[in-house]
Scaffold this motif. Sequence first.
Motif, PDB file in Angstrom:
ATOM      1  N   PRO A  85     -41.497  -2.821 -11.405  1.00  0.00           N
ATOM      2  CA  PRO A  85     -41.211  -3.267 -10.040  1.00  0.00           C
ATOM      3  C   PRO A  85     -42.098  -2.557  -9.024  1.00  0.00           C
ATOM      4  CG  PRO A  85     -39.189  -2.778 -11.234  1.00  0.00           C
ATOM      5  CD  PRO A  85     -40.305  -2.307 -12.093  1.00  0.00           C
ATOM      6  N   ASP A  86     -42.509  -3.265  -7.979  1.00  0.00           N
ATOM      7  CA  ASP A  86     -43.481  -2.696  -7.059  1.00  0.00           C
ATOM      8  C   ASP A  86     -42.904  -1.601  -6.162  1.00  0.00           C
ATOM      9  OD1 ASP A  86     -41.890  -4.266  -5.480  1.00  0.00           O
ATOM     10  OD2 ASP A  86     -43.470  -5.631  -4.822  1.00  0.00           O
ATOM     11  N   HIS A  87     -41.571  -1.503  -6.081  1.00  0.00           N
ATOM     12  CA  HIS A  87     -40.988  -0.442  -5.256  1.00  0.00           C
ATOM     13  C   HIS A  87     -40.654   0.803  -6.083  1.00  0.00           C
ATOM     14  CE1 HIS A  87     -37.516  -2.082  -7.210  1.00  0.00           C
ATOM     15  NE2 HIS A  87     -36.666  -1.316  -6.575  1.00  0.00           N
ATOM     16  N   LEU A  88     -41.063   0.787  -7.365  1.00  0.00           N
ATOM     17  CA  LEU A  88     -40.736   1.883  -8.281  1.00  0.00           C
ATOM     18  C   LEU A  88     -42.002   2.618  -8.708  1.00  0.00           C
ATOM     19  CD1 LEU A  88     -38.499   3.214 -10.133  1.00  0.00           C
ATOM     20  CD2 LEU A  88     -39.271   1.629 -11.904  1.00  0.00           C
ATOM     21  N   THR A  89     -41.983   3.956  -8.613  1.00  0.00           N
ATOM     22  CA  THR A  89     -43.070   4.796  -9.118  1.00  0.00           C
ATOM     23  C   THR A  89     -42.523   5.670 -10.233  1.00  0.00           C
ATOM     24  OG1 THR A  89     -44.158   4.875  -6.958  1.00  0.00           O
ATOM     25  CG2 THR A  89     -44.758   6.582  -8.545  1.00  0.00           C
ATOM     26  N   VAL A  90     -43.102   5.566 -11.428  1.00  0.00           N
ATOM     27  CA  VAL A  90     -42.731   6.436 -12.543  1.00  0.00           C
ATOM     28  C   VAL A  90     -43.808   7.506 -12.685  1.00  0.00           C
ATOM     29  CG1 VAL A  90     -42.247   6.591 -15.019  1.00  0.00           C
ATOM     30  CG2 VAL A  90     -41.509   4.574 -13.725  1.00  0.00           C
ATOM     31  N   VAL A  91     -43.405   8.763 -12.553  1.00  0.00           N
ATOM     32  CA  VAL A  91     -44.355   9.874 -12.577  1.00  0.00           C
ATOM     33  C   VAL A  91     -44.668  10.226 -14.032  1.00  0.00           C
ATOM     34  CG1 VAL A  91     -44.786  12.238 -11.834  1.00  0.00           C
ATOM     35  CG2 VAL A  91     -43.429  10.708 -10.393  1.00  0.00           C
ATOM     36  N   LYS A  92     -45.883   9.925 -14.448  1.00  0.00           N
ATOM     37  CA  LYS A  92     -46.269  10.088 -15.856  1.00  0.00           C
ATOM     38  C   LYS A  92     -46.931  11.431 -16.154  1.00  0.00           C
ATOM     39  CE  LYS A  92     -45.346   5.805 -17.316  1.00  0.00           C
ATOM     40  NZ  LYS A  92     -44.360   5.537 -18.381  1.00  0.00           N
ATOM     41  N   HIS A  93     -46.914  12.334 -15.193  1.00  0.00           N
ATOM     42  CA  HIS A  93     -47.582  13.622 -15.372  1.00  0.00           C
ATOM     43  C   HIS A  93     -47.090  14.296 -16.658  1.00  0.00           C
ATOM     44  CE1 HIS A  93     -48.862  17.742 -14.671  1.00  0.00           C
ATOM     45  NE2 HIS A  93     -49.606  17.304 -13.663  1.00  0.00           N
ATOM     46  N   PRO A  94     -48.011  14.843 -17.469  1.00  0.00           N
ATOM     47  CA  PRO A  94     -47.616  15.444 -18.754  1.00  0.00           C
ATOM     48  C   PRO A  94     -46.526  16.512 -18.641  1.00  0.00           C
ATOM     49  CG  PRO A  94     -49.997  15.214 -18.668  1.00  0.00           C
ATOM     50  CD  PRO A  94     -49.483  14.832 -17.316  1.00  0.00           C
ATOM     51  N   LEU A  95     -46.589  17.351 -17.607  1.00  0.00           N
ATOM     52  CA  LEU A  95     -45.563  18.393 -17.466  1.00  0.00           C
ATOM     53  C   LEU A  95     -44.198  17.793 -17.158  1.00  0.00           C
ATOM     54  CD1 LEU A  95     -47.477  21.139 -15.444  1.00  0.00           C
ATOM     55  CD2 LEU A  95     -46.742  21.251 -17.835  1.00  0.00           C
ATOM     56  N   VAL A  96     -44.170  16.743 -16.361  1.00  0.00           N
ATOM     57  CA  VAL A  96     -42.910  16.052 -16.062  1.00  0.00           C
ATOM     58  C   VAL A  96     -42.318  15.476 -17.344  1.00  0.00           C
ATOM     59  CG1 VAL A  96     -41.878  14.061 -14.885  1.00  0.00           C
ATOM     60  CG2 VAL A  96     -43.503  15.528 -13.661  1.00  0.00           C
ATOM     61  N   GLN A  97     -43.137  14.776 -18.111  1.00  0.00           N
ATOM     62  CA  GLN A  97     -42.650  14.126 -19.327  1.00  0.00           C
ATOM     63  C   GLN A  97     -42.195  15.148 -20.373  1.00  0.00           C
ATOM     64  OE1 GLN A  97     -42.075  10.839 -19.507  1.00  0.00           O
ATOM     65  NE2 GLN A  97     -42.711  10.870 -17.356  1.00  0.00           N
ATOM     66  N   HIS A  98     -42.938  16.236 -20.504  1.00  0.00           N
ATOM     67  CA  HIS A  98     -42.592  17.281 -21.471  1.00  0.00           C
ATOM     68  C   HIS A  98     -41.247  17.925 -21.119  1.00  0.00           C
ATOM     69  CE1 HIS A  98     -43.158  20.646 -24.261  1.00  0.00           C
ATOM     70  NE2 HIS A  98     -42.812  21.435 -23.273  1.00  0.00           N
ATOM     71  N   LYS A  99     -41.097  18.290 -19.865  1.00  0.00           N
ATOM     72  CA  LYS A  99     -39.853  18.937 -19.434  1.00  0.00           C
ATOM     73  C   LYS A  99     -38.662  17.986 -19.579  1.00  0.00           C
ATOM     74  CE  LYS A  99     -42.297  21.941 -16.175  1.00  0.00           C
ATOM     75  NZ  LYS A  99     -42.022  23.257 -16.781  1.00  0.00           N
TER      76      LYS A  99
END
Length: 210
Positions: A2-16
């Motif tokens: 969806p265009d109003h949604l941002t998923v933060v794919k940063h490696p540290l975010v995903q790992h944690k």
Amino acid sequence: MPDHLTVVKHPLVQHKLSIMREKETSTAVFRQLLKEISLLLAYEVTRDLSMTTKTIETPLTTMEAPILAGRKLALISILRAGNGLLDGMLELIPSARVGFVGLYRDEETLKPVQYYFKVPELMGERTVIAVDPMLATGNSSAAAIDLLKEAGATDIRFLCLLAAPEGVARMKEAHPDVPIVTAALDEKLNEKGYIVPGLGDAGDRMFGTK
């Protein structure tokens, strides 16, 4: 996506986040990781804040330096689990004003019930960031945004750790003007309204309650 949604794919975010999802992760570690991940998510949700300049003196010269424009940000915690995200964000934005929206979900109807509301003044002149780790059905989040708009807020963003497609759709239906920033868009909700695969109840895991 969806265009109003941002998923933060940063490696540290995903790992944690992956460590937080594990059921064996302790309360203390879960709480610390939530604080760390909220710092990283805060970078994303504040990426396009309005800027202006002011004249400053460096040790070498005078310059026009960029600074944030307008009134202090308002960070609004949707109680109780929102406080876990709030702590990390305040480390990054210590001058922010802070408000609280108290909502709990009626287990029978899955509808939100309000029990507390206290926000900063001049909400219409501030960028407002509402925080809650879980965007599940979206009912509580949409109700919280309703209350913030009634208090005068017009520039609102919503920050969560996990989102379900149902919650994202509900928020877009109720508040299409409110962008959502999250660390993950999960698969679905189960029959009890929990995000799957999710990480369980964020408040319980953060505070060690059942």
